[in-house]
Design an enzyme around this catalytic site. Structure first.
Site, mmCIF file in Angstrom:
data_model
loop_
_atom_site.group_PDB
_atom_site.id
_atom_site.type_symbol
_atom_site.label_atom_id
_atom_site.label_comp_id
_atom_site.label_asym_id
_atom_site.label_seq_id
_atom_site.Cartn_x
_atom_site.Cartn_y
_atom_site.Cartn_z
ATOM 1 N N SER A 33 -56.309 -74.853 -44.549
ATOM 2 C CA SER A 33 -55.152 -74.174 -43.973
ATOM 3 C C SER A 33 -54.446 -73.332 -45.027
ATOM 4 O O SER A 33 -54.453 -73.673 -46.223
ATOM 5 C CB SER A 33 -54.167 -75.211 -43.410
ATOM 6 N N TYR A 56 -48.846 -82.269 -44.102
ATOM 7 C CA TYR A 56 -49.987 -81.561 -43.506
ATOM 8 C C TYR A 56 -50.723 -80.768 -44.579
ATOM 9 O O TYR A 56 -51.950 -80.845 -44.713
ATOM 10 C CB TYR A 56 -49.504 -80.637 -42.391
#
Length: 359
Positions: free
Chosen positions: A148, A173
């Protein structure tokens, strides 16, 4: 440009997170493009967002009447992962299963540890245990996995390059995604497993995730609610249309990093990481303006909708970053590809889908 060293025709591909936004679009694209391909999908169908969208994506895949096997299960279940690898011996694994979302990781950290760390570890172990064996058919040729843009954290240097240090995540995350890259590198080094990580930048499009800004904004505007624009509208995002993401994934699947040995005679990790982003960050206020125009054009909202009365500028949220901006030079050099769908074209397709979906 790199030459492809994997022919997907007649091969078995495992796609984790197959009911997800990117996963389902990838499966459909593989069936459309590749002759005699067999795809095995796994997804736990969590209720993180409306499961009816996930079910609809799966129904669209099933309607293609191709060689498709779907398992409703979690990659955090090691026995299930091992069973799938043993039964199907995938040549390529695309790991897209993950608990997504920056803000959700602040209130529900357990979900991220289970899926993003334990689940990815299970995939790596299965890849280690199912490598090609001389004289035997099948075996893993390439592991492709989702990372990501969040790994760049509050990096001040833009555009973000895969050569930049990414040691300061600002959300759990992001930390789990950086951990995935480190884990994959270790397994590539120890077990000579070809792996490629993909840092996705703000993916959007039809039938996307309802927790993403463009989808959530639309739902609220339709209900007459106020949308909150963080950092007083001074955020920039490298919005990347889902078809561009899938195009990049399909190309990268077909070239596994080459195995080689160093001067010490030990394997050099067959390991790569790429950015897949639009290389053109958009200001959040401009994004909202285009979204509004396309929602009116599609008939989702009336032409006299009072947008100013339904938006509120608010401070930055914890875990967010002010800008994401992908340097895609390596992707262009190695695969001759650069995402190019304009924000207006992408949001127009989303608005038209949203109109039909809610008809």
């Amino acid at each position: 440009m790199l030459e492809y060293n994997i022919n997907l025709e007649g091969k078995t591909v495992l796609v984790t997170g197959a009911a997800g936004f990117i996963g389902a679009n990838l499966v459909k694209r593989l069936f459309h493009d590749v002759k005699d391909i067999k795809v095995v999908g796994i997804d736990s169908i969590t209720d993180y967002y409306d499961v009816s969208i996930k079910r609809e994506r799966l129904a669209e895949i099933a309607a293609l009447h191709r060689d498709w096997t779907f398992v409703e299960g979690s990659i955090a279940d090691r026995d299930e992962v091992e069973r799938i690898f043993t039964a199907y011996r995938p040549a390529v694994v695309v790991n897209l299963a993950a608990q997504a979302g920056v803000r959700y990781s602040i209130t529900n950290p357990d979900a991220y540890i289970e899926s993003n760390l334990i689940g990815f570890y299970n995939i790596l172990e299965a890849c280690r245990n199912h490598q090609p064996e001389q004289g035997k058919p099948g075996g893993l040729e390439h592991l492709v996995y989702a990372s990501s843009s969040s790994v760049y954290g509050s990096n001040k240097k833009v555009p973000y390059s895969t050569e930049d240090k990414v040691d300061n995540p600002v959300s759990l995350y992001a930390a789990t995604k950086k951990s995935n890259e480190l884990m994959a590198h270790a397994y590539s080094k120890l077990y000579n497993i070809p792996s490629t990580g993909l840092r996705f930048f703000t993916v959007y499009g039809p039938a996307g995730r309802p927790d993403m800004a463009y989808f959530g904004f639309t739902d609220k505007l339709v209900r007459g609610e106020t949308i909150k624009i963080f950092n007083y509208g001074n955020c920039k995002r490298d919005f990347t249309y889902v078809d561009d993401i899938v195009e990049g994934v399909v190309r990268i699947m077909q070239h596994a990093p080459e195995k080689s040995n160093g001067e010490d005679g030990l394997p050099v990790p067959p390991y790569k990481v790429y950015n897949i982003g639009n290389n053109s960050p958009e200001n959040l206020l401009d994004f909202v303006s285009i979204l509004q125009e396309e929602l009116v054009r599609a008939g989702v909202l009336p032409e006299d909708y009072d947008f100013e009365a339904h938006k509120q500028l608010v401070p930055m949220q914890p875990g967010d970053v002010p800008v994401t901006y992908a340097d895609t030079t390596q992707l262009e050099q190695d695969f001759g590809f650069k995402p190019s769908t304009s924000l207006r074209d992408g949001l127009r397709k989303f608005a038209e889908w949203y109109k039909d979906y809610n008809a």
